[in-house]
Design an enzyme around this catalytic site. Structure first.
Site, PDB file in Angstrom:
ATOM      1  CB  THR A   1     -10.535   4.716  -1.691  1.00 36.94           C
ATOM      2  OG1 THR A   1     -10.237   5.101  -0.343  1.00 36.94           O
ATOM      3  CG2 THR A   1      -9.795   3.443  -2.029  1.00 36.94           C
TER       4      THR A   1
ATOM      5  CE  LYS B   1      -6.947  13.694  -0.175  1.00 39.11           C
ATOM      6  NZ  LYS B   1      -6.999  12.499  -0.984  1.00 39.11           N
ATOM      7  NE  ARG B   2      -2.593   8.464   6.309  1.00 36.86           N
ATOM      8  CZ  ARG B   2      -1.363   8.462   5.787  1.00 36.86           C
ATOM      9  NH1 ARG B   2      -0.355   9.034   6.452  1.00 36.86           N
ATOM     10  NH2 ARG B   2      -1.119   7.891   4.627  1.00 36.86           N
TER      11      ARG B   2
ATOM     12  CE  LYS C   1     -14.205   5.954   0.141  1.00 35.70           C
ATOM     13  NZ  LYS C   1     -13.317   6.108   1.307  1.00 35.70           N
TER      14      LYS C   1
ATOM     15  CE  LYS D   1      -2.783  10.675   2.658  1.00 36.64           C
ATOM     16  NZ  LYS D   1      -3.331   9.910   1.524  1.00 36.64           N
TER      17      LYS D   1
ATOM     18  CG  HIS E   1      -2.171  -0.751   1.078  1.00 36.17           C
ATOM     19  ND1 HIS E   1      -3.299  -0.263   0.456  1.00 36.17           N
ATOM     20  CD2 HIS E   1      -2.476  -2.009   1.453  1.00 36.17           C
ATOM     21  CE1 HIS E   1      -4.255  -1.179   0.465  1.00 36.17           C
ATOM     22  NE2 HIS E   1      -3.782  -2.240   1.069  1.00 36.17           N
TER      23      HIS E   1
END
Length: 813
Positions: A651, A543-544, A655, A549, A355
């Site tokens: 993911t 998100k985290r 969504k 990110k 991952h």
């Protein structure tokens, strides 16, 4: 009881009286939730037992998905949906004076995960059950989740997430199926009948007690199991002889130390004690889960040589990698197999999903810690490494560096990703780009050695939760337009695409989106006392929080927009509401500083009268599955802006796409495949490509200070981080952010991509000014999102990796 509204109401009232001794008038919303849970459990109990009996009779091959996280969210609404009784229950409760949405809010979210890894595992369990595969989850029943996030003066504060405080209606304790797990001790070696015997003595034994949660398939009486393990002391207090005045307290301390193994998710591993506890957790999961799996297998009466034909053990990232040496230990020490036979069985049973491409996330454990805590398991890891390195020396006799590069044990570290690759028959990435980077960079030597093991399985999401349940009005309009076959076959969402040219359908979608925005705005008003303009662009990044990110790039761009408005307040603007939601790891100081920066910027923006009707910034605390279900259907723009080559898949991007948001993003993770499906016109792309990022890392050539000196927009906002003004109270507050960008040369290329990001954001503004064209793009996103259903992903896992088929006989209704 769920056949019609009247039967449901009668059953509900009867259970309320018989179980709680309360009349309808006395009942609280919490009481209603508990009774609904009881009714659902009664409804599926027979099907749960029947499903397991069918597996046993038909000797179905069963998949066991080992994961440290299962972010299952609230189950009540999803279970009612999958049972096909959601409308009956909603209508019945309404007749009784209760709103189902209010009742769903009574459920505490299970604190079993953190982010995408755990949510993926939950979606996979849903798809396994809905597609009638024999597939179960295996995890840990954490007493406390990651943490409950509170924001105090703009700072993240972590509080215990005591999700089990009021009990959990969906779980069933199975004390009769407890497993003994041991730590520490010493290995005694002896000979018997010409065979070497290994026995661990003086070890510490504890109990792993399972709690089972039913996983209900959609539209069918098919129920799989999520088994979660809780650590309990194996010392019987009734037989304990307490010595001395403090003996009783020592006993309590010992119990506490045992229970800490399953107490909370991801202990802080910056210190030895925390690292040791994480290793204990991982072995606890592997040992308990594996013994449970083998108990079930032994009921078939087959030799262990048939284990790979009847059992597939899948490890979700490196956390459960100790499953490999533990299976070897059981086969050799307890079942009497020789090394070669045991190894053959093991590598045909275990498969592995990687991952991450981040080197720091590829787990390594100190040799001494593993040797002391798990002496026999370490001996087996050492032997696996010895044999593997021997094979490498034969294959690469003139390349000693290749051996050290690929060794499982090297520099006094046990490399779990290496062990996972060597000890499994399948290694898959979770997006095409991710898999290619694994093969060509991160795990290139292993790919060259085992090319047949590597494959791609792009992640997916369950459309049942993320569209049907989270966005029921949109789901209903889709069914009105193309029928309901898409619910079982989500690829049929493609039939929706011609409706992009239908003004009436576009207007329906726009109306639904605005309704979702109004509901989110009301939630924000109630939680934060802030009014939000539902006619502004809802631009969302949830998100985290992590450097790669790039929430930092988002908030720096907002600072630029603020500056731009201040410079020219009379200019026409497309109103924007930027919405953030994220948790930072407790020890991740830079991430916490970014959260603080978001709040400082939000405070400056939201209080400035010149920003009214133009710009607003919000941070929604304690991001969770249920909060995502409120935010995602309301989003106009989805921020998927990670540094190219760093996000394995994502993911959240799927969504948002499924709910009609348009993506602004880099060509990273599954964004690449989204772009291939959508084309240039229905997604907003910017930034470096992964190969460019890799070239910078390998060959250099990037100087963040050059970007700072050349672009006055960048210089201005970076200076504002440490200069008195609207975004800085004192120069030390955000110095670490400035330092990360300039002194540490901007590891994630925030400044390098900033200009292209700002240009693309301006293109988003222009596109939003044409609402009908925007709506058409939104419809295209929804129509093509069926490709990312987890049903499709699980079918590929089932056929390509696990070699399983759906249950042959239709279970009784």
């Amino acid at each position: 009881m769920f056949n019609n509204t009247e039967l449901f109401k009668a059953a509900f009232i009867e259970q309320l009286v018989s179980r709680l001794g309360k009349s309808l008038e006395e009942a609280t919303s919490g009481d209603v939730y508990q009774i609904l849970g009881v009714l659902v459990r009664e409804r599926i109990g027979r099907h749960w037992a029947q499903t397991n009996e069918t597996y046993k009779k038909q000797q179905e091959k069963q998949v066991y998905y080992f994961s440290m996280e299962f972010l299952i969210g609230r189950l009540l609404g999803n279970n009612l949906l999958n049972l096909g009784v959601l409308d009956t229950v909603r209508d019945g409760l309404l007749d009784l004076g209760w709103d189902l949405q209010e009742i769903e809010e009574q459920e505490q979210e299970a604190g079993l995960g953190n982010g995408g890894l755990g949510r993926l595992a939950a979606c996979f369990l849903d798809s396994l059950a809905s597609l009638q595969y024999a597939g179960h989850g295996c995890g840990i029943r954490y007493k406390y989740g990651l943490f409950e996030q509170k924001i105090v003066d703009g700072h993240q504060v972590e509080l215990p997430d005591n999700w089990l405080q009021k009990g959990y209606v969906w779980e069933e304790r199975r004390a009769d199926k407890r497993i003994e797990v041991s730590f520490w001790g010493r290995v005694e070696i002896s000979e018997k009948n010409g065979r070497t015997i290994f026995k661990t003595a003086d070890d510490e034994k504890i109990w792993a007690v399972p709690y089972d949660i039913p996983i209900i398939g959609c539209g069918r009486p098919h129920v799989n199991t999520l088994r979660l393990w809780s650590a309990e002391s194996a010392v019987d207090p009734a037989k304990l002889r307490v010595h001395g005045e403090d003996g009783y307290y020592k006993f309590l301390d010992y119990n506490r130390s045992v229970e800490s193994i399953s107490e909370f998710l991801y202990p802080d591993d910056s210190r030895y004690e925390g690292k040791l506890l994480r290793l204990k957790q991982q072995y606890f999961l592997c040992a308990a889960g594996l013994q449970s799996v083998l108990r079930t297998f032994e009921k078939l009466g087959l030799p262990y040589s048939q284990l790979p034909c009847k059992v597939a053990i899948h490890i979700n990232d490196t956390h459960p990698t100790l499953t490999i040496p533990e299976l070897m230990r059981i086969l050799i020490d307890e079942k009497g197999y020789g090394w070669d036979e045991a190894w053959d069985i093991t590598i045909r049973t275990v498969s592995y999903t990687n991952h991450t491409l981040l080197s720091e996330a590829l787990e390594k454990w100190p040799v001494q810690m593993v040797r002391e805590l798990l002496p026999r398991v370490y001996m087996i890891i050492e032997e696996i490494n010895k044999r593997f390195c021997g094979m490498l020396l034969e294959r690469y006799p003139s390349q000693p560096d290749a051996v050290s590069q690929m060794a499982i044990i090297e520099n006094d570290q046990v490399k779990m990703a290496h062990l996972a690759v060597v000890g499994s028959y399948s290694v898959n990435g979770v997006a095409r780009l991710h898999t290619e980077l694994l093969k060509q960079d991160v795990m290139k030597p292993f790919y060259e050695l085992f090319p047949d093991r590597f494959n791609n399985k792009t992640n997916g999401i369950t459309h049942r939760r993320w569209l049907l349940h989270a966005n029921p009005e949109l789901g209903a309009v889709i069914s009105e337009s193309i029928g309901t076959a898409w619910i079982e076959s989500p690829h049929q969402l493609l039939e929706l695409e011609p409706f992009k040219d239908d003004p009436a359908f576009r207007n329906k979608c726009m109306s639904i989106k605005r309704g979702n925005k109004l509901r989110l705005a009301e939630y924000i008003r109630q939680k934060q006392g802030t009014s939000v303009d539902p006619d502004s662009i809802f631009d969302v990044q949830v998100k985290r929080l992590h450097g790669y990110k790039r929430q930092l790039m988002n908030i720096l761009h907002i600072m630029h927009l603020y500056n731009d408005i201040k410079d020219d307040p009379a200019a026409e603007r497309v109103p924007r509401t930027f919405i953030f939601g994220a948790k930072a790891a407790p020890g991740y100081y830079l991430a916490k500083c970014i959260i603080k920066l978001i709040h400082v910027v939000a405070d400056a923006v939201n209080k400035d009268p010149q920003m009214k009707g133009k710009l607003q910034v919000l941070f929604l605390e304690n991001y969770s599955v249920s909060l995502a279900e409120k935010i995602i259907p309301a989003a106009d723009v989805s921020e998927q802006i990670s540094t190219a080559g760093k996000e394995a898949s994502g993911t959240g991007n799927m969504k948002f796409m499924m709910n009609g948001a348009l993506t602004i993003g880099t060509l990273d993770g599954a964004n690449v495949e989204m772009h291939q499906l959508l084309g240039d016109d229905n997604i907003f792309l910017f930034g470096l490509r992964s190969e460019e990022v890799q070239d910078y890392y390998k060959y250099g050539g990037y100087l963040a200070r050059d970007m700072y000196e050349r672009d006055p927009r960048i210089k201005r906002i970076i200076d504002q981080l440490v200069s008195p003004g609207p975004f800085c109270c004192h120069e030390l507050e955000f110095g670490v952010i400035r330092q990360s960008l300039l002194d540490h040369n901007d590891e994630f290329f925030v400044l390098r991509d900033f200009g292209d990001y700002a240009k693309t954001q301006a293109a988003v503004d222009r596109a939003y000014l044409n609402p009908q064209a925007w709506a058409a793009k939104s419809v295209i996103n929804i129509a093509r999102s069926g490709h990312f259903s987890s049903d499709r992903t699980i079918r590929l896992y089932a056929s390509d990796i696990w070699k399983i088929q759906p249950v042959g006989r239709q279970l009784e209704g």
